[in-house]
Design an enzyme around this catalytic site. Structure first.
Site, PDB file in Angstrom:
ATOM      1  N   CYS A   2       0.812  -1.212   0.000  1.00 27.81           N
ATOM      2  CA  CYS A   2       0.000   0.000   0.000  1.00 27.81           C
ATOM      3  C   CYS A   2       0.853   1.273   0.000  1.00 27.81           C
ATOM      4  O   CYS A   2       1.757   1.436   0.804  1.00 27.81           O
ATOM      5  CB  CYS A   2      -0.947   0.055   1.188  1.00 27.81           C
ATOM      6  SG  CYS A   2      -2.066  -1.328   1.284  1.00 27.81           S
ATOM      7  N   ARG A  27       4.233  -0.035  -4.779  1.00 28.53           N
ATOM      8  CA  ARG A  27       3.988  -0.631  -3.468  1.00 28.53           C
ATOM      9  C   ARG A  27       2.744  -1.518  -3.455  1.00 28.53           C
ATOM     10  O   ARG A  27       2.569  -2.341  -2.559  1.00 28.53           O
ATOM     11  CB  ARG A  27       3.814   0.464  -2.411  1.00 28.53           C
ATOM     12  CG  ARG A  27       5.032   1.324  -2.227  1.00 28.53           C
ATOM     13  CD  ARG A  27       4.791   2.330  -1.147  1.00 28.53           C
ATOM     14  NE  ARG A  27       4.738   1.706   0.156  1.00 28.53           N
ATOM     15  CZ  ARG A  27       5.785   1.502   0.932  1.00 28.53           C
ATOM     16  NH1 ARG A  27       6.967   1.891   0.534  1.00 28.53           N
ATOM     17  NH2 ARG A  27       5.649   0.938   2.104  1.00 28.53           N
ATOM     18  N   TRP A  75      -2.615  -2.887  -1.731  1.00 24.67           N
ATOM     19  CA  TRP A  75      -2.247  -4.303  -1.905  1.00 24.67           C
ATOM     20  C   TRP A  75      -3.148  -5.044  -0.927  1.00 24.67           C
ATOM     21  O   TRP A  75      -2.981  -4.947   0.284  1.00 24.67           O
ATOM     22  CB  TRP A  75      -0.777  -4.512  -1.566  1.00 24.67           C
ATOM     23  CG  TRP A  75      -0.284  -5.895  -1.890  1.00 24.67           C
ATOM     24  CD1 TRP A  75       0.198  -6.332  -3.083  1.00 24.67           C
ATOM     25  CD2 TRP A  75      -0.192  -7.006  -0.982  1.00 24.67           C
ATOM     26  NE1 TRP A  75       0.568  -7.665  -2.973  1.00 24.67           N
ATOM     27  CE2 TRP A  75       0.340  -8.096  -1.708  1.00 24.67           C
ATOM     28  CE3 TRP A  75      -0.528  -7.198   0.358  1.00 24.67           C
ATOM     29  CZ2 TRP A  75       0.546  -9.353  -1.127  1.00 24.67           C
ATOM     30  CZ3 TRP A  75      -0.318  -8.444   0.935  1.00 24.67           C
ATOM     31  CH2 TRP A  75       0.218  -9.502   0.182  1.00 24.67           C
ATOM     32  N   ASN A 101      -2.180   1.351   5.745  1.00 28.58           N
ATOM     33  CA  ASN A 101      -1.275   0.297   5.283  1.00 28.58           C
ATOM     34  C   ASN A 101      -1.019  -0.601   6.489  1.00 28.58           C
ATOM     35  O   ASN A 101      -0.750  -0.096   7.574  1.00 28.58           O
ATOM     36  CB  ASN A 101       0.037   0.934   4.797  1.00 28.58           C
ATOM     37  CG  ASN A 101       1.085  -0.097   4.434  1.00 28.58           C
ATOM     38  OD1 ASN A 101       0.759  -1.237   4.096  1.00 28.58           O
ATOM     39  ND2 ASN A 101       2.347   0.285   4.514  1.00 28.58           N
ATOM     40  N   GLY A 102      -1.099  -1.917   6.315  1.00 27.29           N
ATOM     41  CA  GLY A 102      -0.853  -2.836   7.430  1.00 27.29           C
ATOM     42  C   GLY A 102      -2.077  -3.700   7.699  1.00 27.29           C
ATOM     43  O   GLY A 102      -2.966  -3.805   6.849  1.00 27.29           O
ATOM     44  N   GLU A 485      18.151 -17.025  -7.827  1.00 29.44           N
ATOM     45  CA  GLU A 485      17.727 -15.664  -8.157  1.00 29.44           C
ATOM     46  C   GLU A 485      17.180 -15.615  -9.587  1.00 29.44           C
ATOM     47  O   GLU A 485      16.167 -14.963  -9.852  1.00 29.44           O
ATOM     48  CB  GLU A 485      18.911 -14.710  -7.957  1.00 29.44           C
ATOM     49  CG  GLU A 485      18.677 -13.269  -8.347  1.00 29.44           C
ATOM     50  CD  GLU A 485      17.580 -12.565  -7.564  1.00 29.44           C
ATOM     51  OE1 GLU A 485      17.061 -13.119  -6.581  1.00 29.44           O
ATOM     52  OE2 GLU A 485      17.207 -11.447  -7.974  1.00 29.44           O
ATOM     53  N   LYS A 489      13.329 -14.484 -10.470  1.00 33.20           N
ATOM     54  CA  LYS A 489      13.016 -13.411 -11.420  1.00 33.20           C
ATOM     55  C   LYS A 489      12.007 -13.908 -12.458  1.00 33.20           C
ATOM     56  O   LYS A 489      11.060 -13.213 -12.813  1.00 33.20           O
ATOM     57  CB  LYS A 489      14.279 -12.921 -12.136  1.00 33.20           C
ATOM     58  CG  LYS A 489      15.200 -12.095 -11.295  1.00 33.20           C
ATOM     59  CD  LYS A 489      14.758 -10.659 -11.184  1.00 33.20           C
ATOM     60  CE  LYS A 489      14.648 -10.074  -9.838  1.00 33.20           C
ATOM     61  NZ  LYS A 489      14.793 -10.583  -8.603  1.00 33.20           N
ATOM     62  N   GLU A 492       8.460 -14.400 -10.863  1.00 33.94           N
ATOM     63  CA  GLU A 492       7.700 -13.196 -10.531  1.00 33.94           C
ATOM     64  C   GLU A 492       7.345 -12.361 -11.751  1.00 33.94           C
ATOM     65  O   GLU A 492       6.327 -11.675 -11.752  1.00 33.94           O
ATOM     66  CB  GLU A 492       8.384 -12.364  -9.439  1.00 33.94           C
ATOM     67  CG  GLU A 492       9.616 -11.623  -9.823  1.00 33.94           C
ATOM     68  CD  GLU A 492      10.157 -10.764  -8.666  1.00 33.94           C
ATOM     69  OE1 GLU A 492      11.369 -10.562  -8.634  1.00 33.94           O
ATOM     70  OE2 GLU A 492       9.377 -10.306  -7.802  1.00 33.94           O
ATOM     71  N   HIS A 508      19.678 -36.227  -7.214  1.00 33.62           N
ATOM     72  CA  HIS A 508      18.957 -36.753  -6.051  1.00 33.62           C
ATOM     73  C   HIS A 508      17.442 -36.560  -6.192  1.00 33.62           C
ATOM     74  O   HIS A 508      16.726 -36.657  -5.207  1.00 33.62           O
ATOM     75  CB  HIS A 508      19.461 -36.084  -4.772  1.00 33.62           C
ATOM     76  CG  HIS A 508      20.913 -36.359  -4.518  1.00 33.62           C
ATOM     77  ND1 HIS A 508      21.371 -37.600  -4.137  1.00 33.62           N
ATOM     78  CD2 HIS A 508      22.009 -35.564  -4.650  1.00 33.62           C
ATOM     79  CE1 HIS A 508      22.704 -37.544  -4.011  1.00 33.62           C
ATOM     80  NE2 HIS A 508      23.104 -36.329  -4.325  1.00 33.62           N
ATOM     81  N   LYS A 611       6.242  -4.021  -3.887  1.00 35.36           N
ATOM     82  CA  LYS A 611       7.680  -3.819  -3.717  1.00 35.36           C
ATOM     83  C   LYS A 611       8.112  -3.964  -2.269  1.00 35.36           C
ATOM     84  O   LYS A 611       9.130  -4.538  -1.958  1.00 35.36           O
ATOM     85  CB  LYS A 611       8.028  -2.418  -4.233  1.00 35.36           C
ATOM     86  CG  LYS A 611       9.491  -2.057  -4.134  1.00 35.36           C
ATOM     87  CD  LYS A 611      10.268  -2.774  -5.188  1.00 35.36           C
ATOM     88  CE  LYS A 611      11.750  -2.466  -5.155  1.00 35.36           C
ATOM     89  NZ  LYS A 611      12.500  -3.526  -5.850  1.00 35.36           N
TER      90      LYS A 611
END
Ligand code: M6R
Length: 616
Positions: A2, A27, A75, A101-102, A485, A489, A492, A508, A611
């Site tokens: 948010c 955000r 968000w 936000n939260g 990584e 990438k 996402e 394995h 983000k």
């Protein structure tokens, strides 16, 4: 999570707020909304979807002119991303508007209490209760919005940033924070509130940090900060070191493309001033004494996502250079497993945003156990460095794209600096050995530049592979976190199945995933120095190829041993294996971005993500 903006001043608030939201949209982008106060009336507009949807609505259904306003990009946590659940939320009397936000953890209890007084919530959010509670306490608080906010905050459990305006108090914006970011921008005849300085950087670079459990009251000429009990609070002011241009696309199609290209500078900026001409490190700014560093018997790195991968790279370097044992742990797991940490443990918390709730809670837990916490962070004034014993800032500049790129490289560099400094202080390495690594490090920006000049093949490959059902990444040693990584990438940005594996682990189990044509991207360590490692991975390439995989091999210039087994060979400049992640990651970032573009996805704002992740 948010984005929050508040404004009071002389300009048209709506314009300032929407422009601020645009800079904060990274955000969260499920829905957006604004509220202004004009001539004793509160007016809101809100819309599901990206900010552009709200802007269209404002085009057809404009808000009145006003010099005070608040805005939000969401968000979703409680309640789906609908028009109704979008913020601001307004009290039943239509007078108070709140953005948040939260997560308000006791909202069900508060909702039940409000129901007893006849208030029914119109949305599914936890936020709406705050609007009704503020309206309920305001008369008793003498119609003082800041006082009402303090009283309400004392009733809330969980994490929150709240910003509110009131129709009858047309010159005041009030904010509050607990465990969630909020920063004040001090202007001339105008003041701002935002989750992040990016929202107001075009207007002022003077920022005021808000502490934990504080309420701020803003008029155009006044910034008054108190704790939740009304006691005046001390605040820290600082100047933001970057400007609006740094947080804009600067001619690039996407923020991510720009941020990938900024990596040589970000790495070089992170090194500047921390090493003298003789290769001796000076990290006095870090605030950890040499004695404290001599006392540590263990390093524990805590971080999430990409920052966690940087921590994994750090482990190889730290243990190799310092011989101090190092564990790397996902911050979201750390405090739930009774970890062994104490006064001789150095906990390194890595975070680009400095606000990641999982990392923040893990480091608080570590401090409670007596450990010292060193933050490696990119965001000045954010909570994680503020609550740490020590901090080393990365100097990547603002990272706007949700997918982390330049922050990753600079986190690795900061970890190398810390590791070399610990080795220097503890005498694990001779000065000339440290100076030699430092010289290699200083070469890395140039080498990253070389990689950036040769990304066309990766882009073309993305076009060819865009319909592949899955892509696998393998590496050994520091190539393993690079593989993870690369896979993160791709997940996402391209929303496709991607997995990173330690190459030796394939046999394995995961090797069963291989069938004809499955793309396997292999990160090959330098053939110099650790040749055993190199030999092993060359065998791994042959193993996957023998099972029909299409091999995309990332290997250093001049390494001809891999040529016979590579369906596609991507060259990177030669450098010691420990430093190789700084160049080997770059083609993977380019690949993921190109794959997302080829699939028609939004590169900067991938679905479901935000983000800065300020909930646990
Ligand atoms: O701000 P932080 O570095 O603490 O963020 C940690 C992760 O959320 C972040 O790295 C995330 O994994 C990135 N979107 C990955 O590209």
């Amino acid at each position: 999570m948010c984005g929050i903006v508040g404004y009071v001043g002389e300009k048209q608030a709506l314009q300032v707020v929407v422009e601020g939201l645009r800079r904060l949209e990274y955000r969260g982008y499920d829905s957006a909304g604004v509220a202004v106060v004009s001539q004793g009336l509160l007016d809101t507009r809100k819309k599901a979807g990206k900010l552009a949807n709200l802007e269209s609505l404002l085009g057809t259904d404009p808000l009145p002119a006003s010099t005070i306003g608040i805005g939000h990009t969401r968000w979703a946590t409680h309640g789906g991303p609908t028009d109704l659940n979008a913020h601001p939320h307004v009290s039943a009397d239509g007078k108070v508007a709140v953005i948040h936000n939260g997560i308000i953890e006791n909202f069900a209890e508060l909702r039940a209490e409000l129901a007893l007084t006849g208030v029914t919530l119109s949305s599914e959010t936890d936020t709406e209760v705050v609007a009704h509670l503020l309206a309920a306490v305001l008369p008793d608080a003498g119609m003082d919005l800041a006082e009402a906010m303090r009283r309400v905050c004392l009733r809330l459990a969980g994490a929150f940033t709240l910003v509110a305006v009131h129709a009858d108090i047309p010159d005041v914006v009030v904010g509050a924070r607990r465990n969630s970011p909020l920063v004040v921008g001090r202007g001339d005849g105008e003041n701002f509130l935002a989750s992040d300085v990016a929202a107001f950087i075009a207007h002022t670079r003077h920022a005021v940090e808000l502490g934990q459990d504080q309420v701020v009251e803003l008029t155009r000429d006044l910034i008054n900060v108190t704790d939740f009990f009304g006691n005046a609070a001390e605040v820290t002011e600082y100047e933001v070191t970057w400007d609006a241009a740094a947080a804009s696309k600067g001619g690039y199609e996407t923020f991510m493309a720009k941020e990938i290209d900024e990596q040589p500078k970000a790495v070089s900026d992170t090194l500047i001033g921390r090493v003298n001409d003789e290769g001796v490190l000076h990290l006095d700014e870090m605030r950890l004494s040499e004695n404290q560093l001599r006392e540590i018997d263990k390093v524990v790195v805590i971080a999430c996502g990409t920052a966690y991968h940087a921590g994994m790279v750090a482990k190889y370097a730290l243990e190799h250079w310092t011989r101090v044992p190092c564990e790397v742990e996902l911050a979201s797991e750390f405090r739930y497993r009774d970890p062994v940490v104490g006064p001789r443990t150095l906990v390194v918390a890595i975070s680009q945003s400095g606000e990641t709730m999982d990392t923040l809670m893990a480091m608080r837990y570590a401090r409670e156990q007596g450990a010292r916490v060193l933050a490696i962070c990119n965001t000045q004034g954010s909570t994680i460095p503020r609550e740490s014993d020590a901090v080393l800032y990365t100097r990547a500049g603002p990272e706007v794209a949700v997918a982390s790129t330049k922050a990753f490289l600079t986190q690795i560099v900061a970890c190398y600096l810390v590791a070399l400094y610990v080795a220097q202080v503890r005498g694990n390495k001779f000065g000339d050995e440290i100076a030699a690594v430092v010289r290699e490090l200083a070469e890395m920006p140039r080498k990253i530049d070389l990689v950036l000049d040769t990304t066309e093949e990766m882009k073309a490959l993305a076009q060819q592979l865009k319909d592949a059902p899955s892509v696998l990444f393998i590496g050994r040693h520091v190539g393993y976190p690079v593989a993870l990584e690369g896979a993160l990438k791709l997940k996402e940005l391209a929303y496709m199945h991607a997995e990173g594996f330690a190459a030796g682990e394939l046999k394995h189990g995961p090797i069963a995933l291989l069938e004809e044509g499955v793309p396997v991207i292999v990160i090959v360590p330098s053939p110099g120095g650790r040749s055993l490692l190199h030999e092993k991975i060359v065998s791994n390439i042959q193993e996957v190829r023998a099972r029909g995989a299409r091999t995309i091999v990332i290997a250093e210039e001049g390494d001809d041993s891999v040529v016979p087994y590579a369906d596609h060979l991507i060259r990177i400049p030669a450098c010691p294996t420990l430093l190789q992640p700084l160049v080997a990651t770059v083609p993977l970032q380019v690949f993921a971005a190109a794959m997302a573009e080829a699939k028609g996805h939004d590169v900067d704002q991938p679905r479901n993500l935000a983000k800065s992740v300020t909930v646990e």
